[in-house]
Design a protein around this motif. Sequence first.
Motif, PDB file in Angstrom:
ATOM      1  N   PRO A 184       0.847  -1.197   0.000  1.00 22.09           N
ATOM      2  CA  PRO A 184       0.000   0.000   0.000  1.00 22.09           C
ATOM      3  C   PRO A 184       0.883   1.247   0.000  1.00 22.09           C
ATOM      4  O   PRO A 184       1.993   1.205   0.530  1.00 22.09           O
ATOM      5  N   ILE A 185       0.437   2.313  -0.613  1.00 21.01           N
ATOM      6  CA  ILE A 185       1.152   3.588  -0.450  1.00 21.01           C
ATOM      7  C   ILE A 185       0.156   4.636   0.025  1.00 21.01           C
ATOM      8  O   ILE A 185      -1.015   4.606  -0.349  1.00 21.01           O
ATOM      9  N   GLU A 186       0.665   5.519   0.852  1.00 21.55           N
ATOM     10  CA  GLU A 186      -0.211   6.514   1.441  1.00 21.55           C
ATOM     11  C   GLU A 186      -0.213   7.774   0.590  1.00 21.55           C
ATOM     12  O   GLU A 186       0.842   8.354   0.327  1.00 21.55           O
ATOM     13  N   VAL A 187      -1.373   8.151   0.153  1.00 20.07           N
ATOM     14  CA  VAL A 187      -1.496   9.341  -0.692  1.00 20.07           C
ATOM     15  C   VAL A 187      -2.620  10.183  -0.099  1.00 20.07           C
ATOM     16  O   VAL A 187      -3.651   9.645   0.303  1.00 20.07           O
ATOM     17  N   THR A 188      -2.402  11.491  -0.030  1.00 20.62           N
ATOM     18  CA  THR A 188      -3.432  12.341   0.559  1.00 20.62           C
ATOM     19  C   THR A 188      -3.851  13.421  -0.444  1.00 20.62           C
ATOM     20  O   THR A 188      -3.221  13.582  -1.495  1.00 20.62           O
ATOM     21  N   PRO A 225      -7.871   3.527  -0.641  1.00 18.83           N
ATOM     22  CA  PRO A 225      -6.551   2.907  -0.656  1.00 18.83           C
ATOM     23  C   PRO A 225      -5.841   2.994  -2.011  1.00 18.83           C
ATOM     24  O   PRO A 225      -6.489   3.076  -3.058  1.00 18.83           O
ATOM     25  N   ASN A 226      -4.523   2.978  -1.945  1.00 14.16           N
ATOM     26  CA  ASN A 226      -3.667   2.950  -3.130  1.00 14.16           C
ATOM     27  C   ASN A 226      -2.719   1.772  -2.996  1.00 14.16           C
ATOM     28  O   ASN A 226      -2.087   1.592  -1.951  1.00 14.16           O
ATOM     29  N   VAL A 227      -2.626   1.007  -4.054  1.00 10.35           N
ATOM     30  CA  VAL A 227      -1.784  -0.186  -3.983  1.00 10.35           C
ATOM     31  C   VAL A 227      -0.893  -0.283  -5.219  1.00 10.35           C
ATOM     32  O   VAL A 227      -1.363  -0.092  -6.340  1.00 10.35           O
ATOM     33  N   VAL A 228       0.374  -0.568  -4.954  1.00  9.43           N
ATOM     34  CA  VAL A 228       1.304  -0.886  -6.039  1.00  9.43           C
ATOM     35  C   VAL A 228       1.462  -2.403  -6.065  1.00  9.43           C
ATOM     36  O   VAL A 228       1.694  -3.025  -5.024  1.00  9.43           O
TER      37      VAL A 228
END
Length: 817
Positions: free
Chosen positions: A141-145, A197-200
């Motif tokens: 997961p990556i945290e993006v706001t 959520p953001n996922v690579v």
Amino acid sequence: MSEEFTRREMIGAGAVALTLACSDAGAEPERPTAAKGRRRERLERWKFHLGHAADVEKDFGFGRDQRTFAKAGTAADAAMPKFDDAGWDEVIVPHDWAVGLAFEAAPPSPNADNADSRAAHGFKAIGRDFPQNSIGWYRTPIEVTAADRGRRIWLEFDGVFRDSIVFVNGYDVIRNESGYAPFSVRIDDFLNYDGSPNVVTVRCDATLGEGWFYEGAGIYRHVELVRAEPLHIPQWGVVVRSSLGPDGASVHIAIDITNGGDLPESGLLRLSIVGPGGETVFANEAMPISLAAGEQRTFAKEAHFSAPQLWSIETPNLYAVRAEVLGNDSRLIDNVDTRFGMRTIRFDPERGFFLNGRPVKLLGTANHQDHAGVGTGIPESLHRWRISKLQQMGSNAWRSAHNPPSTALLDACDEMGMLMIVEQRINSSSDEALAELERTIRRDRNHPCVILWSLGNEEPHQASERGALINAELKAHVRRLDPTRPTTFAMDQGWDNGVGRVVDVLGFNYRTNQIEAYHQRHPEQPVYGSETGSTVATRGEYANDPARHVLRSYDTEHPWWATTAEEWWTIVADRPYIAGGFVWTGFDYRGEPTPYSSLPSISSQFGILDTCGFPKDNYYYYRAWWRPDQPLVHLLPHWSWQGRDGQPIEVWAHANTEEVELRLNGRSLGRKRMPRNRHLTWQVPYERGKLEAIGYDRGRVAARDVQETSGPPHAVRLMVDRRLAKAGEVVIANAVVVDARGRPVPSADNRLRFGASNGHVIGVGNGNPNSLEPDVSSDRKAFNGFAQAIVRVGRGPVDISVASDGLRGSSARMVAL
Ligand code: GAL
């Protein structure tokens, strides 16, 4: 200086030469209030699962039907943010999944890879015949706001093995075939900025290989996530070149700036240089910059240092250019630090390699990129440890065979003063191969350790007209990207033709005795041994035993195309025009078991050190002659020959003292003069006790070595490579089995159990080229007395321990901060 660089300077906003003494350039300008600026983070923690190359459902829906790539954002189940990866393993990148696979003797299908190819890759159950093991999936997961909206966001992969597809929130954003070249991809269009959520996701397909050696599998190098403003310095956008003159060093800095936004942007570019001690040694007046929407420009600066602290093998001084892009209101928009070293290099056809104007013989080793326990997923501190082993032997150069190295290895070489040859994997002028070359050079050209770009190794077209054409194109490409370093190629025949007529510096793989005649024919071309040696030896074994696939550790065994250590070094040592040589290899590596190419042999035996970095006896040959100013005597073999009383034992000494005396149980067996670059031998009737070699310089004892008959195994001792580490790093824990009086037991094969409180044993090894024991484990049999554990440490005190049934165990305490 290249035309390109000159042109770049011309188009730069201010090619102003500033001359500042090497001192603090004054008070730091006031720090602007931080805006969003640049953020860089390493993606280390991933979820991992094997997929399947032949079963779509087990491959998480990838390739479910012919419409796999038909619609945006839906390429595979595991690529979607909502996919449940709770059952997947947690792994830390660098990660090599192949190292944990079983060794497989018999391929199950008629499509089987042939035996040579399987041996070459170390008999791991991977490849076409093992579709269930050849695909690996990673998710993080990556945290993006909301604050990231409008930023340029990209991923930088330093190397993934292999044929990888990167997905972001279900979108396939890039496919990269090379298992070795770095690549990057911009992802900001595919991110969710609303809190969802953001996922690579990365799918790697290691079914096919690129080499004839163990290559590992997966995300085995670092991945970074970078966020920047639309106005920013792109990846590898800073190029620093230094030149030395009688009045100091000139440093040329070229900086690319991109305006990725829709509006023209203006601001300021501020440059400073931080010295080896962390102090600011140069700062310029911020210069105004302005870029149209979508424009990229290069800005150039020059700085002069009257008393530069040069980068060298002994003093690897590193500077860093700090490039800052400021808004007109002085807010910090972007900043990039780029390390470099001030040094000059030159290859001379008569006098070899020069560093900072001084001749330096290249005392090199060629190496692949795997280590016991972890395969190709080598953590930073293990890179450093491996470099330090070679440096202790006197080595000053490393050839990254046969692929570009990781950035982590290059950083360590920069910091530790190890010279490096960076090599391409694919020797072709195809668009793809040129792009791989370009990315590699743009990534690596600021590293002072890099001295040569190697275009290839023993390619079938090496001596042909086509080989010449292809490599001429590659050379021209290199020149455009980096006019400061020569090109080379490692040839094993046909040196007078083809590629030999193209590259600047010619590498000889073996055939050291043919270099002289070549030099007569081509006195204008610098030459060196790109692969030299290579003695095959099994650590701690002193008789060839084909039934056990072991090779004696005297410097006598080698394949037909190679030589012993002594044979090549005695030729190269005394010929200044040969720039040096790279022993094949520094470390044993998985795959290419030679000369025994069937199971249980799973690794090569060419190494000066084994797969764990335990030295074989030849280590001391090189150590003696590559550090001649440090007196050394090394005695072989061990002196525990039960049942051999009275029989003659072949005894050798590697030494660099003027004379060596051999003593058995206190009796002198005579003194011999030590011939330069050679070794001494004796035949000694075996008698248990103490065999001692004493080295004399000018009649005085200068060094000694002892081999003593040991008793049975009694205890196991542990040695950790350091007592202080950073949390999350690995430490290298070596175990040796000793007798009741603390003497190593040379044939001990006790099963050892490693443990760590507040730490985790991530892999083990023992250097046995014929061991089929698992590497991803915490126990391992000793091999000829030794075994190794690689331990990732938590924060705080860490106790690493080793135990074995019937032996006294031991432990070592260290602290991780
Ligand atoms: C060379 C080759 C190396 C390795 C070595 C084994 O020809 O370049 O990669 O295969 O032989 O001796």
